[in-house]
Design a protein around this motif. Structure first.
Motif, PDB file in Angstrom:
ATOM      1  N   GLN A 308       0.855  -1.179   0.000  1.00  6.31           N
ATOM      2  CA  GLN A 308       0.000   0.000   0.000  1.00  6.31           C
ATOM      3  C   GLN A 308       0.890   1.228   0.000  1.00  6.31           C
ATOM      4  N   PRO A 309       0.371   2.370  -0.456  1.00  3.36           N
ATOM      5  CA  PRO A 309       1.202   3.573  -0.513  1.00  3.36           C
ATOM      6  C   PRO A 309       1.855   3.870   0.840  1.00  3.36           C
ATOM      7  N   CYS A 365       7.767   2.751  -2.201  1.00  2.00           N
ATOM      8  CA  CYS A 365       6.810   2.506  -3.278  1.00  2.00           C
ATOM      9  C   CYS A 365       6.278   3.863  -3.759  1.00  2.00           C
ATOM     10  N   SER A 367       3.766   4.347  -6.053  1.00  4.73           N
ATOM     11  CA  SER A 367       2.529   4.129  -6.797  1.00  4.73           C
ATOM     12  C   SER A 367       1.475   3.566  -5.859  1.00  4.73           C
ATOM     13  N   SER A 368       0.252   3.491  -6.365  1.00  3.87           N
ATOM     14  CA  SER A 368      -0.859   2.865  -5.650  1.00  3.87           C
ATOM     15  C   SER A 368      -1.354   1.697  -6.485  1.00  3.87           C
ATOM     16  N   HIS A 441       1.640   5.496   6.454  1.00  4.00           N
ATOM     17  CA  HIS A 441       0.477   5.268   5.614  1.00  4.00           C
ATOM     18  C   HIS A 441      -0.504   6.425   5.728  1.00  4.00           C
ATOM     19  N   PRO A 461       6.861   8.387  -2.180  1.00  4.43           N
ATOM     20  CA  PRO A 461       5.670   7.806  -1.548  1.00  4.43           C
ATOM     21  C   PRO A 461       4.435   8.680  -1.681  1.00  4.43           C
ATOM     22  N   GLY A 464       2.308   7.966  -4.642  1.00  2.92           N
ATOM     23  CA  GLY A 464       1.420   6.852  -4.310  1.00  2.92           C
ATOM     24  C   GLY A 464       0.226   7.307  -3.488  1.00  2.92           C
ATOM     25  N   PHE A 465       0.461   8.201  -2.526  1.00  5.43           N
ATOM     26  CA  PHE A 465      -0.632   8.745  -1.710  1.00  5.43           C
ATOM     27  C   PHE A 465      -1.686   9.416  -2.603  1.00  5.43           C
ATOM     28  N   GLN A 467      -2.182   9.193  -5.896  1.00  3.98           N
ATOM     29  CA  GLN A 467      -2.870   8.258  -6.788  1.00  3.98           C
ATOM     30  C   GLN A 467      -3.970   7.518  -6.038  1.00  3.98           C
ATOM     31  N   HIS A 468      -3.661   7.114  -4.825  1.00  2.69           N
ATOM     32  CA  HIS A 468      -4.621   6.382  -3.995  1.00  2.69           C
ATOM     33  C   HIS A 468      -5.827   7.262  -3.669  1.00  2.69           C
TER      34      HIS A 468
END
Length: 608
Positions: A308-309, A365, A367-368, A441, A461, A464-465, A467-468
């Protein structure tokens, strides 16, 4: 043999390696170490343990104990435990950490403090080893001092038992300090002597012989030539005479190749290893940028790898192929290239060496999995530096240099758009392993406002956040989503502004509510207003809003990137704005930030 319990809590294997070293040395010193990972609670019981306890603990995340110690820490943190729960326990603890991080050795400090709160007492002073300057500077003398401390503990316990006829109770640490220190001084003096005893302890004989030699005629001296066994003046007239080769301390064996899976398992932890293909690689910076930044996409669709992001993972990299080949040629071992090298330190050696394996490299990471199903993105700078060889040579980092070479065949220009490419079918594969953070997270409640601080590749990161959050807002169009701030920084607007188009997209669609960017090397042209130079400058410019979010709206702040400079400067900026906005002294502002950290509302993913 006199037994003691030896526990280790490790994240990447260093604490385990040191504990194993202690275990091996224990036999030589007449002790028996009962060695266990701290997570193996079924193999030991501190509630009934009567032997002394030795603990080696590393630190991970934002000053947390390792994952292997999470259950143990949770159990001892139980507030219903009586204050004398461990009153029978006598222990020594060695903490491992890095002083470039805010909470140095905090994993060990948490366990150390709680053991004392529950009545346990030291039989040996706690050690804090610093990876920033070299763990061995503390680890080696701490281990050397452990043996006299254990001997004194057993001697004291035996004496008290004989006098009182009751089970042994260790004397207070203060009453043993002088004895332990005196033995340590004795050991240090012996070590100093060992540095000069390679000649067989015959310094006095050498001096006498040198005196005789000095009286010999020049004709006699000329009859000798210097060699590995004989010196001539002026060296022969010195107390340190013929240089000698150091004694062998390693046992080296070559073994037939163990195969791909076994070889990889030997360099990693117990976490599962996944071999995944590289499905895309993009250069995010222009060719004239100071640093080259690459984004790599991995295809994890055919594996059980999940994330997860905010999570991180490890890349398992090999040594440079050309350097390995060069070394094999120098050692005349080219025909053994596929063999496996087994190294072991000889048990009778005075040499104390830690020979760590090539460690996996952690990456955030970027991405999501909601946004990119079956894919995993990560971002890195290609590390370059000048070697210290006689002639300056530009070298690249072990992992980033290898990755850059690996993706060269599939590398796309400075664009983040997806490209279908027939070469992907032949894409190279890399080995990765999960590193779940459990703390960095997004909040479970999307209405909580968040502040993200990530200059350079520290933005990874947060992509990713965002995108999520975009996918969550698509799924819940009527949901209550809190404000999202991003403080980003780079050198030049036109060279290394990472994810520029993506950030504009997030801002346009309300995923990102505030974007504050600083450029440290761009000079204002004409009458342009000078922008903030660094992320910490922008934080101070918007101090009122930042403090309101953190202290009045129950918000969270995330910091990702360089630990040595950026993270410290951001921390100082937060202290400044809290002190200013709520009218308190800086000490009180620092306490406020400490409270936010304890509440997991001030989170860091930083590296040195």
């Amino acid at each position: 043999m006199r037994r003691f319990l030896l526990l280790y809590a490790t994240q990447q294997g260093q604490a385990k390696a040191i504990a194993e070293e202690i275990c091996e040395q224990a036999v030589v010193h007449g002790f028996s170490a009962d060695l266990h990972c701290i997570s193996e609670s079924s193999k030991y019981d501190l509630k009934t343990e009567t032997a002394p306890l030795v603990v080696v603990v590393s630190t991970t995340g934002t000053g947390d104990p390792p994952d292997t110690a999470r259950k143990f820490v949770k159990e001892i943190q139980n507030q219903t435990l009586p204050v004398d729960f461990f009153a029978h326990l006598r222990y020594g603890l060695l903490g491992l950490g890095d002083s470039e991080y805010t909470y140095f050795c905090n994993g060990g400090k948490i366990i150390d403090k709680r053991l004392q709160e529950l009545g346990a007492r030291h039989f040996y002073d706690t050690g804090h080893a610093d990876d920033c300057v070299g763990l061995e500077l503390v680890v080696e003398p701490w281990i050397a001092g452990l043996w006299p401390a254990l001997r004194e503990h057993f001697r004291s316990s035996r004496g008290q038992e004989e006098i009182s006829g009751t089970p042994p109770v260790a004397s207070p640490a203060s009453s043993r300090t002088d004895l332990v220190k005196s033995e340590l001084l004795h050991i240090e003096s012996q070590v100093e002597l060992l540095r000069f005893d390679d000649s067989g302890g015959k310094d006095s004989e050498v001096l006498k012989q040198n005196a005789v030699n000095s009286n010999q005629s020049n004709v006699l001296i000329e009859d000798f030539e210097s060699s590995l066994t004989r010196s001539v003046p002026p060296l022969s007239q010195a107390s340190l005479n013929v240089p000698a080769l150091p004694p062998e301390y390693l046992q080296v064996h070559l073994q037939e190749s163990l195969g791909q899976e076994e070889s990889q398992a030997s360099v990693t932890s117990a976490d599962p290893i996944f071999q995944v293909p590289i499905s895309k690689a993009v250069q995010l910076t222009t060719n004239d940028a100071i640093k080259t930044t690459l984004l790599v996409e991995l295809d994890i669709s055919k594996t059980d790898f999940s994330y997860q992001p905010g999570d991180a993972f490890s890349v398992i990299c090999p040594n440079s192929d050309s350097e390995v080949q060069s070394l094999l040629q120098r050692l005349q071992l080219e025909d053994k290239r596929e063999h496996y090298v087994l190294l072991k330190i000889k048990t009778d050696t005075k040499k104390k060496e830690h020979l760590p394996k090539l460690q996996p490299r952690p990456y955030s990471c970027a991405s999501s999995s909601l946004f990119h199903p079956g894919k995993l993105h990560f971002v890195f700078n290609v590390v370059e530096f000048l070697s210290t060889a006689p002639t300056e040579v530009l070298r690249k980092g072990v992992c980033t240099g290898w990755l850059a070479l690996l993706v060269a065949s599939v590398l796309q220009p400075n664009t983040y758009a997806s490209h279908e490419d027939s070469r992907i079918a032949l894409a190279p594969k890399i080995s990765i392993s999960p590193r779940i953070t459990n703390y960095f997270h997004l909040p479970n409640d999307p209405s909580i406002p968040i502040i993200m601080v990530g200059p350079g590749t520290g933005i990874a990161p947060f992509i990713g956040f965002l995108q999520h959050r975009e996918k969550l807002q698509e799924q819940h169009p009527d949901g209550n989503f809190g404000a999202v701030w991003l403080f980003f920084g780079c050198r030049h607007k036109d060279r290394d502004y990472l994810f520029r188009k993506e950030l504009r997209h997030f801002l346009k669609h309300g995923i990102l509510t505030h974007l504050k960017v600083s450029f440290s090397r761009d000079v204002p042209v004409g009458e342009e207003e000078a922008t903030a130079k660094y992320v910490q400058d922008n934080i101070q410019l918007h101090g009122q809003e930042v403090v309101r979010i953190l202290l009045h709206e129950n918000g969270r702040i995330y910091v990702c990137g360089d630990a040595k400079n950026m993270a410290k400067d951001v921390h100082d900026a937060l202290v400044e704005i809290i002190s200013k906005e709520i009218g308190v002294e800086k000490l009180e502002a620092m306490k406020t930030l400490a409270t936010l950290k304890e509440e997991k509302r001030y989170l860091q993913d930083i590296w040195s």
